[in-house]
Design an enzyme around this catalytic site. Structure first.
Site, PDB file in Angstrom:
ATOM      1  N   ARG A 168      11.812  -1.870  10.961  1.00 15.65           N
ATOM      2  CA  ARG A 168      10.805  -1.155  11.739  1.00 15.65           C
ATOM      3  C   ARG A 168      10.748  -2.315  13.062  1.00 15.65           C
ATOM      4  O   ARG A 168      10.728  -3.452  12.765  1.00 15.65           O
ATOM      5  CB  ARG A 168       9.399  -1.182  11.185  1.00 15.65           C
ATOM      6  N   ARG A 198      -9.352   0.808   9.362  1.00 16.08           N
ATOM      7  CA  ARG A 198      -8.848  -0.642   9.532  1.00 16.08           C
ATOM      8  C   ARG A 198     -10.115  -1.382  10.476  1.00 16.08           C
ATOM      9  O   ARG A 198     -10.134  -2.652  10.661  1.00 16.08           O
ATOM     10  CB  ARG A 198      -7.634  -0.635  10.425  1.00 16.08           C
ATOM     11  N   ARG A 204      -0.336  -9.270  13.532  1.00 18.63           N
ATOM     12  CA  ARG A 204      -0.899  -8.274  12.797  1.00 18.63           C
ATOM     13  C   ARG A 204      -1.680  -8.640  11.654  1.00 18.63           C
ATOM     14  O   ARG A 204      -2.998  -8.315  11.178  1.00 18.63           O
ATOM     15  CB  ARG A 204       0.132  -7.195  11.930  1.00 18.63           C
ATOM     16  N   LYS A 215       1.149  -1.163  -0.079  1.00 15.74           N
ATOM     17  CA  LYS A 215       0.009   0.232   0.073  1.00 15.74           C
ATOM     18  C   LYS A 215       1.068   1.354   0.051  1.00 15.74           C
ATOM     19  O   LYS A 215       0.673   2.082  -0.839  1.00 15.74           O
ATOM     20  CB  LYS A 215      -1.023   0.117   1.222  1.00 15.74           C
ATOM     21  N   ARG A 268      11.351  -5.789   4.916  1.00 12.92           N
ATOM     22  CA  ARG A 268      11.260  -4.283   4.736  1.00 12.92           C
ATOM     23  C   ARG A 268      12.506  -3.436   5.590  1.00 12.92           C
ATOM     24  O   ARG A 268      12.781  -3.760   6.790  1.00 12.92           O
ATOM     25  CB  ARG A 268      10.195  -4.050   5.230  1.00 12.92           C
TER      26      ARG A 268
HETATM   27  P1  ADP Z   1       1.582  -1.692   7.551  1.00  9.55           P
HETATM   28  O1  ADP Z   1       2.498  -0.875   6.693  1.00  9.55           O
HETATM   29  O2  ADP Z   1       2.272  -2.806   8.188  1.00  9.55           O
HETATM   30  O3  ADP Z   1       0.139  -2.231   7.357  1.00  9.55           O
HETATM   31  P2  ADP Z   1       1.134   0.564   9.386  1.00  9.55           P
HETATM   32  O4  ADP Z   1       2.232   1.505   9.224  1.00  9.55           O
HETATM   33  O5  ADP Z   1      -0.083   0.795   8.430  1.00  9.55           O
HETATM   34  O6  ADP Z   1       1.717  -0.896   9.082  1.00  9.55           O
HETATM   35  O7  ADP Z   1       0.693   0.490  10.763  1.00  9.55           O
HETATM   36  C1  ADP Z   1       1.545   0.082  11.970  1.00  9.55           C
HETATM   37  C2  ADP Z   1       0.738   0.132  13.249  1.00  9.55           C
HETATM   38  O8  ADP Z   1       0.156   1.466  13.425  1.00  9.55           O
HETATM   39  C3  ADP Z   1      -0.430  -1.012  13.095  1.00  9.55           C
HETATM   40  O9  ADP Z   1      -0.040  -2.224  13.391  1.00  9.55           O
HETATM   41  C4  ADP Z   1      -1.236  -0.576  14.264  1.00  9.55           C
HETATM   42  O10 ADP Z   1      -0.594  -0.771  15.451  1.00  9.55           O
HETATM   43  C5  ADP Z   1      -1.129   0.946  14.036  1.00  9.55           C
HETATM   44  N1  ADP Z   1      -2.024   1.521  13.156  1.00  9.55           N
HETATM   45  C6  ADP Z   1      -1.833   2.227  12.146  1.00  9.55           C
HETATM   46  N2  ADP Z   1      -3.083   2.503  11.510  1.00  9.55           N
HETATM   47  C7  ADP Z   1      -4.078   2.279  12.188  1.00  9.55           C
HETATM   48  C8  ADP Z   1      -5.380   2.433  12.337  1.00  9.55           C
HETATM   49  N3  ADP Z   1      -6.162   2.572  11.193  1.00  9.55           N
HETATM   50  N4  ADP Z   1      -6.118   1.987  13.441  1.00  9.55           N
HETATM   51  C9  ADP Z   1      -5.583   1.237  14.227  1.00  9.55           C
HETATM   52  N5  ADP Z   1      -4.229   1.391  14.306  1.00  9.55           N
HETATM   53  C10 ADP Z   1      -3.363   1.600  13.205  1.00  9.55           C
HETATM   54  P1  ADP Z   2       2.260  -2.002   3.239  1.00 11.56           P
HETATM   55  O1  ADP Z   2       2.314  -0.244   3.291  1.00 11.56           O
HETATM   56  O2  ADP Z   2       1.010  -2.320   2.668  1.00 11.56           O
HETATM   57  O3  ADP Z   2       2.572  -2.258   4.764  1.00 11.56           O
HETATM   58  P2  ADP Z   2       4.759  -1.628   1.684  1.00 11.56           P
HETATM   59  O4  ADP Z   2       4.302  -1.028   0.613  1.00 11.56           O
HETATM   60  O5  ADP Z   2       5.608  -1.152   2.847  1.00 11.56           O
HETATM   61  O6  ADP Z   2       3.387  -2.395   2.203  1.00 11.56           O
HETATM   62  O7  ADP Z   2       5.571  -3.195   1.214  1.00 11.56           O
HETATM   63  C1  ADP Z   2       5.939  -3.970   2.305  1.00 11.56           C
HETATM   64  C2  ADP Z   2       7.408  -4.391   1.916  1.00 11.56           C
HETATM   65  O8  ADP Z   2       7.313  -5.276   0.689  1.00 11.56           O
HETATM   66  C3  ADP Z   2       8.373  -3.268   1.465  1.00 11.56           C
HETATM   67  O9  ADP Z   2       9.722  -3.630   1.943  1.00 11.56           O
HETATM   68  C4  ADP Z   2       8.363  -3.194  -0.210  1.00 11.56           C
HETATM   69  O10 ADP Z   2       9.573  -2.700  -0.770  1.00 11.56           O
HETATM   70  C5  ADP Z   2       7.930  -4.736  -0.543  1.00 11.56           C
HETATM   71  N1  ADP Z   2       7.086  -4.808  -1.774  1.00 11.56           N
HETATM   72  C6  ADP Z   2       6.051  -3.830  -1.872  1.00 11.56           C
HETATM   73  N2  ADP Z   2       5.324  -4.159  -3.017  1.00 11.56           N
HETATM   74  C7  ADP Z   2       6.124  -5.460  -3.471  1.00 11.56           C
HETATM   75  C8  ADP Z   2       5.844  -6.131  -4.594  1.00 11.56           C
HETATM   76  N3  ADP Z   2       4.761  -5.979  -5.629  1.00 11.56           N
HETATM   77  N4  ADP Z   2       6.603  -7.161  -4.845  1.00 11.56           N
HETATM   78  C9  ADP Z   2       7.692  -7.338  -3.811  1.00 11.56           C
HETATM   79  N5  ADP Z   2       7.810  -6.755  -2.840  1.00 11.56           N
HETATM   80  C10 ADP Z   2       7.174  -5.666  -2.463  1.00 11.56           C
END
Ligand code: ADP
Ligand code: ADP
Length: 216
Positions: A162, A89, A173, A14, A128
């Site tokens: 992270r 979420r 998660r 995303k 990541r």
């Molecule tokens: P990821 O990229 O792995 O989806 P995020 O950066 O979006 O992770 O979120 C990291 C953490 O921040 C989540 O595991 C949660 O604890 C918190 N968080 C982020 N967005 C939300 C939301 N919309 N509602 C509740 N918790 C959130």
């Molecule tokens: P989210 O925001 O949904 O948690 P990220 O955009 O941070 O996901 O992507 C999660 C990890 O996977 C990052 O290290 C990113 O570089 C990698 N990644 C993202 N898209 C792809 C893909 N299409 N194929 C392989 N790796 C990917």
């Protein structure tokens, strides 16, 4: 105001795709995860409160997230519209977003669901890496940072993992996603705005599909 939601499990791509979407559309990227991490870096009470949930891979309580999001939407850079990344979420967050958009005479134009299998997510998240200086996100396995000569520099001090990107927290998660967030798929499907993408393709192919759906 054009508003788009990027929905999907942690590690689905995303954030990566939101960066491209923003460049192409001029919409503003709003990631609630990034907002919590920024609050934590600044040491604010909000950041400290969020940390206890993030460390366990639990969701931050709805009232806290919603208050922060509504405040963000008051900022002057929210004019053309928003790419929501990692929000909503829960159903309660989705309803709060609907209400606030409605009050502004706006709505959700599209919800993009990034579909990726759990085992792929675990691998992506464990690889990541984030740059300390630019915040740019890379991946040790799929998209490593490189120096000018093309050497993989994933192990350089410049990149960090992270704290919540460890296998144990990731499993939780994913559980939380399946229990609390996946009901949003039906919620938006019923409203006729849901588009499912194959998030397991190569990044460039996901980008192509994503741009097509958002019409950019
Ligand atoms: P990821 O990229 O792995 O989806 P995020 O950066 O979006 O992770 O979120 C990291 C953490 O921040 C989540 O595991 C949660 O604890 C918190 N968080 C982020 N967005 C939300 C939301 N919309 N509602 C509740 N918790 C959130
Ligand atoms: P989210 O925001 O949904 O948690 P990220 O955009 O941070 O996901 O992507 C999660 C990890 O996977 C990052 O290290 C990113 O570089 C990698 N990644 C993202 N898209 C792809 C893909 N299409 N194929 C392989 N790796 C990917």
């Amino acid at each position: 105001m054009k508003n788009i939601i990027f929905l999907g499990p942690p590690g689905a791509g995303k954030g990566t795709q939101a960066k491209v979407a923003v460049e192409r559309t001029g919409l503003t990227h709003v990631s609630t995860g990034d907002l919590f991490r920024a609050a934590l870096r600044e040491g604010t009470p909000l950041g400290l409160k969020a940390k206890s949930y993030m460390d366990k891979g639990e969701l931050v309580p709805d009232d806290v997230v919603i208050d922060m999001l509504l405040e963000r939407l008051e900022q002057p850079d929210i004019t053309a519209g928003v790419i929501f990344d990692g929000f909503p979420r829960t159903l309660e967050q989705a309803r709060a977003l609907d209400e606030t958009l409605e009050r502004r005479g706006a709505q959700i134009a599209a919800v993009l669901l990034f579909a990726v299998e759990d085992e792929v997510l675990v691998q992506r998240i464990s690889g990541r890496l984030t740059s300390k200086t630019t915040g740019e996100v890379y991946n040790r396995y799929f998209n490593p940072p490189r120096d000018a000569a093309g050497n993989d520099i994933s192990d350089s001090d410049e990149y960090y993992q992270r704290p919540d990107d460890n296998e144990e927290t990731v499993r939780n998660r994913l559980r939380v996603y399946h229990n609390q967030t996946s009901p949003l798929i039906a919620y938006y499907r019923e409203r006729g705005v849901l588009h499912e993408l194959d998030g397991q393709q190569e990044m460039a192919d996901v980008t192509r599909q994503m741009l097509e759906v958002i019409g950019a």
